[in-house]
Design a protein around this motif. Structure first.
Motif, PDB file in Angstrom:
ATOM      1  N   ALA B 102       0.831  -1.200   0.000  1.00  0.00           N
ATOM      2  CA  ALA B 102       0.000   0.000   0.000  1.00  0.00           C
ATOM      3  C   ALA B 102       0.868   1.254   0.000  1.00  0.00           C
ATOM      4  O   ALA B 102       0.581   2.228  -0.696  1.00  0.00           O
ATOM      5  N   ARG B 103       1.950   1.219   0.775  1.00  0.00           N
ATOM      6  CA  ARG B 103       2.814   2.401   0.846  1.00  0.00           C
ATOM      7  C   ARG B 103       3.482   2.706  -0.484  1.00  0.00           C
ATOM      8  O   ARG B 103       3.802   3.845  -0.794  1.00  0.00           O
ATOM      9  N   ARG B 126      -9.433  10.193   7.926  1.00  0.00           N
ATOM     10  CA  ARG B 126      -8.134  10.622   8.474  1.00  0.00           C
ATOM     11  C   ARG B 126      -7.167   9.454   8.593  1.00  0.00           C
ATOM     12  O   ARG B 126      -5.974   9.597   8.402  1.00  0.00           O
ATOM     13  N   LEU B 127      -7.736   8.302   8.917  1.00  0.00           N
ATOM     14  CA  LEU B 127      -6.887   7.123   9.068  1.00  0.00           C
ATOM     15  C   LEU B 127      -6.129   6.826   7.776  1.00  0.00           C
ATOM     16  O   LEU B 127      -5.008   6.321   7.806  1.00  0.00           O
ATOM     17  N   GLY B 128      -6.759   7.164   6.654  1.00  0.00           N
ATOM     18  CA  GLY B 128      -6.135   6.839   5.374  1.00  0.00           C
ATOM     19  C   GLY B 128      -4.865   7.613   5.076  1.00  0.00           C
ATOM     20  O   GLY B 128      -4.010   7.139   4.322  1.00  0.00           O
ATOM     21  N   ALA B 129      -4.715   8.799   5.660  1.00  0.00           N
ATOM     22  CA  ALA B 129      -3.560   9.637   5.332  1.00  0.00           C
ATOM     23  C   ALA B 129      -2.256   8.934   5.723  1.00  0.00           C
ATOM     24  O   ALA B 129      -2.185   8.274   6.759  1.00  0.00           O
ATOM     25  N   THR B 130      -1.248   9.064   4.896  1.00  0.00           N
ATOM     26  CA  THR B 130       0.029   8.404   5.178  1.00  0.00           C
ATOM     27  C   THR B 130       1.018   9.371   5.813  1.00  0.00           C
ATOM     28  O   THR B 130       0.824  10.581   5.792  1.00  0.00           O
ATOM     29  N   GLN B 132       1.791  10.078   8.869  1.00  0.00           N
ATOM     30  CA  GLN B 132       1.350  10.947   9.956  1.00  0.00           C
ATOM     31  C   GLN B 132       2.313  10.867  11.147  1.00  0.00           C
ATOM     32  O   GLN B 132       2.590   9.782  11.644  1.00  0.00           O
ATOM     33  N   GLY B 134       1.569  11.876  14.058  1.00  0.00           N
ATOM     34  CA  GLY B 134       0.763  11.503  15.212  1.00  0.00           C
ATOM     35  C   GLY B 134       0.544  10.013  15.341  1.00  0.00           C
ATOM     36  O   GLY B 134       0.072   9.542  16.359  1.00  0.00           O
ATOM     37  N   GLU B 135       0.873   9.259  14.299  1.00  0.00           N
ATOM     38  CA  GLU B 135       0.731   7.813  14.378  1.00  0.00           C
ATOM     39  C   GLU B 135       2.004   7.156  14.874  1.00  0.00           C
ATOM     40  O   GLU B 135       2.087   5.947  14.967  1.00  0.00           O
ATOM     41  N   GLU B 150      -2.597  17.086  11.077  1.00  0.00           N
ATOM     42  CA  GLU B 150      -3.949  16.556  11.203  1.00  0.00           C
ATOM     43  C   GLU B 150      -4.951  17.512  10.551  1.00  0.00           C
ATOM     44  O   GLU B 150      -5.876  17.075   9.856  1.00  0.00           O
ATOM     45  N   ALA B 190      -9.364   5.131   0.436  1.00  0.00           N
ATOM     46  CA  ALA B 190      -8.199   4.640  -0.304  1.00  0.00           C
ATOM     47  C   ALA B 190      -7.486   5.801  -0.983  1.00  0.00           C
ATOM     48  O   ALA B 190      -6.255   5.818  -1.087  1.00  0.00           O
ATOM     49  N   VAL B 193      -4.699   7.722   0.711  1.00  0.00           N
ATOM     50  CA  VAL B 193      -3.335   7.192   0.637  1.00  0.00           C
ATOM     51  C   VAL B 193      -2.615   7.781  -0.579  1.00  0.00           C
ATOM     52  O   VAL B 193      -1.406   7.699  -0.687  1.00  0.00           O
TER      53      VAL B 193
END
Lengths: 439, 305, 445
Positions: B102-103, B126-130, B132, B134-135, B150, B190, B193
């Motif tokens: 995916a990356r 937001r989870l989809g963003a690469t 991050q 904050g992750e 964010e 998707a 990403v």
């Protein structure tokens, strides 16, 4: 191997003289260097006197450390070492129930407790001379060659493995059809043993009859559990993890209830408690051990045939493969699951009955076995019947043979659990499982 | 949208490509060789050679149990093949973990949508963003390290939600969306990403007809932005409507390739589809293939735990 | 935390046509049953719940006119609930002033409150905070929290007693050991299905307990008697040592009497340190879980594959969660070792993990404060029940006849109750007190 059933006499008597020695227990002696002759405390203090004697040769077993605990609060009262006469004396504060624990490490070289006896006994102290008589099986292993010890361990491993297999089969069946990882499964083992004890000692039926009753009651218990608890939960759509936690709660409940009912000590059945062993050349077995092996083997074979050949067995496998498909092709999934619970708990209950006959009954006996049962099922491959059988035999033999190869005997279960973790590391689907199963 | 003007000229010309299985493409983004996957005794996927052209919409079609979803799972690392090698933009992907795939810019959606039902729609996005901050474990506890990023991600997510007409649902739990809206959300997520190749597994399944047209438009707009699209679909109208190139699979193999018109007229394709219904022998085979595909999907969904 | 919509969202699934036929509100029926039970069998205990339930039902009925009936029943239940609650209050007042059948209720309450705020609750709160990170937020079924606690406790004890290291180095070892354990456990099992992790962790915890308690390793771990004599530095640091606020208690121990609760100097010091630790852990969990990192964890809990498909390294996140939660577990063990100044292998049994899980589930998984409140309630109930039945079975004329329950058996009733409570909790309110049903991992598989 020659079985030397040693007998310990416990004498409890008030003797007049004034001396109470409750100092540190003497350091464990290496072999048979006897402690100074044991003497009763001089004042009127009651004491516990344990004599360790080899029943066959009547030779005293010397240099063994025994520790006395107050059963109520588990406080250590004192410890002492058996003298040249095999006698040990520990003064006690007064009436009550006491637990005497034999330190197996201090047994003279070549002598160890036989598998069917525990290293502890319970004594109720009253104020008259009370020659309580109970056996501590001691077996002589020093003269036997390694090969014979190995064959002996192998046989007890097979016996233990068969007992685990009965329970594992039950667990695997229930897991296979309902997906429930049942943490109360150990309590189903204890249930079988408890009912046997209740019917045998409480009502007074012979052990064999009690065992049959226990298996039937276990089956009924399984059916009732499914109808009263698990089926309603399935109907509510409760998740599998939630059901797993419910089973943890049920296990906690049953375990404490058992202890409530029979207390925390070990109980014995009325018959077949200490049987002499027959010599069959390479192995020595007591009658009850042969019976256990035969009963377990026959039950397992019959169960497998039933699962493979009959319609019931086929529908069980169909439900475990795909419940939705089975339901849509007209199968009554609920009835199949009921049948699985009945069969599963009956098998597990039988394991408990045989364990009770083999050794003793205790409220924790099933819980202690639970992890080994899990290990067996996981080792073979979760949810496969052959896997459960195979895993059980591996676990049983690992546990019993391990000590011959350096696994400390006081923690011989650890070896099996380490193997479980290693298998998860190398082949997570289990030895007989399919790769697809782990998802 | 501004991409509408630029797109038609930028689209590569596919007319010169031979209409045969495993055809060479002028600018392939994915190239695969001898990819096989067996379930029990059955070869669910047995692809000799496959190439996916960059910058166009490629449809992957075939009767049930042809191995399309399994091939998807294999290409994206969600399943491990028994043999084979494939690459994306020249990087070999054999045995590469799904998240790394995916990356690299190859992002998929699922046949049974995998929106995170217990997160709100905007949180799903937001989870989809690469990339991050904050992750990352050591920075997560310090909002100063990720607040700006964010906010930027949220702006991008809101744009996408507006484009996919999900902005009204922004704060709803994703579990409350309809099947079609879930498909849209999954596609939009998707896109967070920012993939080069987006792989859609049956984007139309379970979508009500009113939503279908807008979904088709969205898929086309992906190509017009310069992304490559590969999708599995049963809806022939959709295939004819939007795809530039069609690959047909049957019983794990690629049996035909070509433009939509040429493929629909290909007797091998008609055989592959009709054979599944007429010939008894083939049907038996197909049922087991179907089962294998079901097993593969179960495998993918079982990890929902 | 995250804002939710004003209306509860319908459960996902196929859309169901709105119900046409009016039916009696289930809430009203439940309320009525509770209200009647309160006035008859349950000495008013169910009455407050009947009142609350009846109000809920009334709101529901008013919100959906025409679809639900049973308004009258709900109103009746509400009134009966009030009466029953007054009845309950009367009982409580009588019970506290006069006692019931030889049981002094104020003493029971005192014991229960002491334990709810005391060091034991802190141990379980810390362990449950760790489980919350594992299970509540990430969906990892760690049934081996006792193992993490054990390595924390033994990390300190072995360092100081066996290896003769300084106290502070022991603390470092105690915090490092759970991290190492998490790594060792996580690498083989985190790629597997949830129930494999459960079995592997429970097995590991048992292995650790057996090895720590084995005769063969006595020289290092002290066998079944465990280790003592490492906590001097901690006890010496007690800031309450020279405070003059203590009165002499029954056994000559100096205690601080605060009316309904009283604590010894040692407990007070343990509580100061312990609750500070709990607060810090809660702060960490709060800060981590509101971040995008926490969002990834919650997503993994729901669907790993979705997270993978978006380019996140699921394995790494699970490992981080396992380490963080394991570290909290280790802290729990470390605190237990410090507060009771001895480590004994039997403390770190599977039962401890199960009780910590119960604490988490009472409070509510995936809520920052859930495990803390849950641990307090659990200890309140355990010690309250223990004290009640202990008193009820002692004396010459016990409240509970001795053929039914003797004094030894009375200590088991509380655990029977905990088991039953865990089952009922899981069945009827899996989200616990504070949890959000829509948010926890329990429905999943």
């Amino acid at each position: 191997m020659v079985l030397l059933a040693a007998i310990a006499y416990v004498l409890l008597s008030p003797v007049s003289a004034a001396h109470a020695d409750e100092t540190e227990p003497p350091a464990p002696t290496e072999s048979s260097s006897p402690a100074p002759a044991a003497e009763p405390p001089p004042d009127g203090q009651p004491y516990i006197r344990v004599a360790l004697k080899d029943a066959e040769t009547d030779a005293p077993v010397t240099g063994v450390t025994l520790t006395v605990f107050d059963k109520a609060d588990d406080a250590e009262i004192g410890a002492s070492v058996t003298d040249a006469e095999g006698v040990m004396i520990v003064p006690i504060p007064g009436n009550g129930v006491y637990r005497v624990v034999l330190d197996e490490d201090t047994l003279p070289d070549g002598i160890e407790l036989s598998s069917q006896t525990s290293n502890e006994i319970e004594i109720t102290a009253r104020f008259e001379v009370n020659p309580g008589l109970f056996p501590i099986g001691v077996q002589d292993v020093v003269t036997t060659p390694f090969a014979e010890r190995l064959s002996g361990s192998l046989v007890s491993g097979v016996k233990f493995g068969l007992l685990v297999a009965l329970a594992a089969l039950g667990l695997s069946l229930i897991f296979g059809t309902t997906g429930l990882t049942n943490f109360a499964h150990g309590e189903l083992i204890t249930f079988g043993a408890m009912v046997t004890y209740a019917v045998n000692v409480g009502i007074g039926l012979p052990v064999v009859l009690s065992g049959i009753v226990a298996v039937l009651v276990s089956a009924l218990f399984g059916w009732a559990q499914d109808r009263g608890l698990w089926r309603p939960l399935r109907k509510r759509g409760t998740g599998l993890i939630a059901m797993m936690i419910v089973s943890i709660g049920l296990g906690l409940l049953l375990r404490n209830l058992y202890q409530y009912l029979i207390g925390s000590s070990r109980k014995s059945l009325s018959q077949y408690v200490s049987q002499g062993r027959h010599d069959f050349g390479i192995v020595k077995l007591a009658d009850k051990e042969i019976a256990i092996i035969v009963i377990a083997t026959v039950t397992i074979v019959v169960t497998c045939v039933v699962l493979m050949k009959t319609r019931l067995g086929k529908s069980m496998r169909a439900v475990s493969d795909n419940p939705a498909l089975a339901a849509s092709s007209g199968m009554q999934v609920d009835r199949v699951i009921s049948a699985v619970w009945i069969l599963g708990t009956a098998l597990t209950g039988l394991a408990g009955v045989l364990l009770a006959v083999n050794s003793q009954i205790n409220f924790l006996m099933g819980f202690k076995l639970l992890l080994l049962v899990f290990a067996a099922v996981t080792l073979g491959g979760l949810g496969t019947i052959w896997g459960a059988l195979f895993g059980s035999m591996v676990i049983g033999i690992m546990v019993e043979v391990g000590p011959l190869f350096g696994v400390p005997s006081s923690i011989k279960e650890v070896g099996a659990l380490v193997v479980l973790i290693l298998v998860l590391l190398i082949r997570p689907q289990g030895i007989l499982g399919r790769r697809e199963r782990i998802g | 949208m501004d991409a509408d003007v630029a797109a038609p000229t930028a689209r590569p010309d596919l007319s010169a490509i031979p209409r045969e299985p495993g055809a060479k493409k002028p600018d392939a983004i994915v190239v695969g060789d001898r990819i096989t996957r067996q379930f029990g005794g059955l070869k669910a996927v047995d692809v000799d050679h496959i190439e996916i052209q960059r910058g166009v919409i490629t449809a992957l079609i075939g009767p049930n149990g042809a191995g399309k979803t399994t091939l998807f799972n294999l290409l994206t690392g969600f399943d491990v093949p028994d043999s084979g090698d494939w690459s994306f933009n020249g990087n070999s992907l054999a045995r590469v973990a799904p998240f790394k795939v995916a990356r690299l810019g190859m992002v998929r959606t699922f046949q049974l949508t995998k929106v995170l039902a217990k997160l709100t729609v905007i949180e799903n996005m937001r989870l989809g963003a690469t990339g991050q901050n904050g992750e990352k474990f050591w920075q997560a506890a310090f909002p100063a390290r990720w607040r700006k990023q964010e906010a930027a991600n949220t702006v991008r997510a809101d744009d996408l939600l507006t484009r996919f007409k999900l902005d009204a649902k922004r704060e709803d739990f994703a579990g409350s969306l309809s099947g079609g809206q879930r498909k849209l959300l999954e596609m939009a997520r998707a896109l967070m990403v920012d993939p080069e190749l987006i792989m859609l597994d049956e984007p139309m399944a379970g979508v009500n007809p009113a939503l279908k047209q807008s979904l088709l438009g969205h898929v086309k707009s992906l190509r017009d932005e310069g992304r490559t699209v590969l999708f599995v679909e049963h809806d022939m109208d959709m295939v004819r409507d939007i795809s530039d190139w069609v690959i047909v699979m049957a019983q794990g193999k690629i049996v035909a390739e070509g433009t939509p018109e040429s493929v629909m007229a290909d007797p091998a394709v008609i055989d592959a589809y009709l054979g599944a219904h007429h010939d008894t022998d083939l049907r038996d085979l197909d049922e087991s293939a179907l089962e294998a595909e079901a097993v593969a999907e179960l495998g993918a969904t079982e990890e929902d735990a | 935390m995250s804002t939710t919509t004003s209306e509860p969202t319908p459960a996902p699934g196929p859309a169901v046509a709105p119900q046409q036929v009016a039916r009696t509100s289930k809430g009203a029926i439940t309320a009525m049953v509770l209200a009647i039970a309160g006035l008859t069998l349950a000495v008013g205990i169910t009455s407050p719940f009947a009142y609350v339930k009846a109000r809920q039902a009334l709101r529901e009925i008013d919100a959906a006119p025409g679809r639900l009936t049973g308004r009258g029943m709900a109103q009746a239940a509400q009134i009966l609930g009030i009466i029953g609650t007054l009845y309950l209050l009367a009982w409580v007042v009588i019970g506290f002033t006069a006692g019931i059948g030889g049981v002094e209720l104020s003493g029971v309450l005192r014991t229960a409150l002491n334990q709810a705020f005391g060091p034991n609750a802190i141990v379980y709160a810390l362990a449950a905070i760790g489980l919350n990170v594992h299970f509540g937020y990430t969906g990892l079924l760690n049934f081996g929290q006792a193992g993490f606690m054990a390595v924390g406790a033994y990390g300190l004890a072995v360092s100081v007693v066996t290896w003769d290291l300084p106290f502070w180095l022991g603390i470092v070892v105690a915090l490092g050991a759970p991290v190492v354990l998490a790594l060792m456990l996580g690498i083989p099992t985190l790629r597997l299905r949830a129930d494999y992790l459960a079995i592997a962790t429970i097995a590991t915890a048992e292995i650790l307990r057996l090895v720590f308690g084995a005769v063969e390793t006595k020289s290092v771990f002290g066998g079944s008697n465990g280790l003592t004599g490492y906590a001097g530095t901690f006890q010496d640091a007690n800031i309450f040592r020279n405070w003059d606020i203590f009165t002499s208690g029954a056994l000559g121990f100096e205690r601080l009497d605060l009316g309904i609760v009283d604590f010894s100097k040692r407990d007070l010091w343990s509580m100061l340190v312990g609750w500070t630790l709990v607060a810090i852990c809660c702060l960490i969990v709060w800060a981590m879980m509101r971040s995008p990192w926490g969002r990834v964890l919650r997503s993994i809990r729901e669907d790993e594959d979705a997270v993978r498909s978006l380019g996140k390294n699921v394995f790494a996140y699970k490992m981080q969660a396992l380490i963080l939660g394991g570290l909290f577990g280790g802290l729990a063990g470390l605190f237990l070792a410090l507060k009771q100044a001895s480590v004994v292998p039997s403390d770190y049994s599977t039962n401890m993990t199960f009780l910590a899980f119960t604490a988490l589930l009472i409070g509510g998984a995936a809520r920052v404060g859930g495990p803390v409140i849950g641990a307090m309630i659990l200890w309140f109930l355990i010690s309250g029940l223990g004290a009640f039945f202990g008193q009820a079975t002692s004396g010459s004329d016990p409240l509970v006849p001795s053929w039914l329950m003797d004094n030894t058996q009375s200590s088991l009733v509380r655990f029977i109750a905990v088991g039953l409570g865990l089952m009922l909790l899981m069945i009827f309110r899996p989200q616990g007190i504070f949890g959000d049903r829509r948010e926890i991992a329990i429905d999943g598989r």
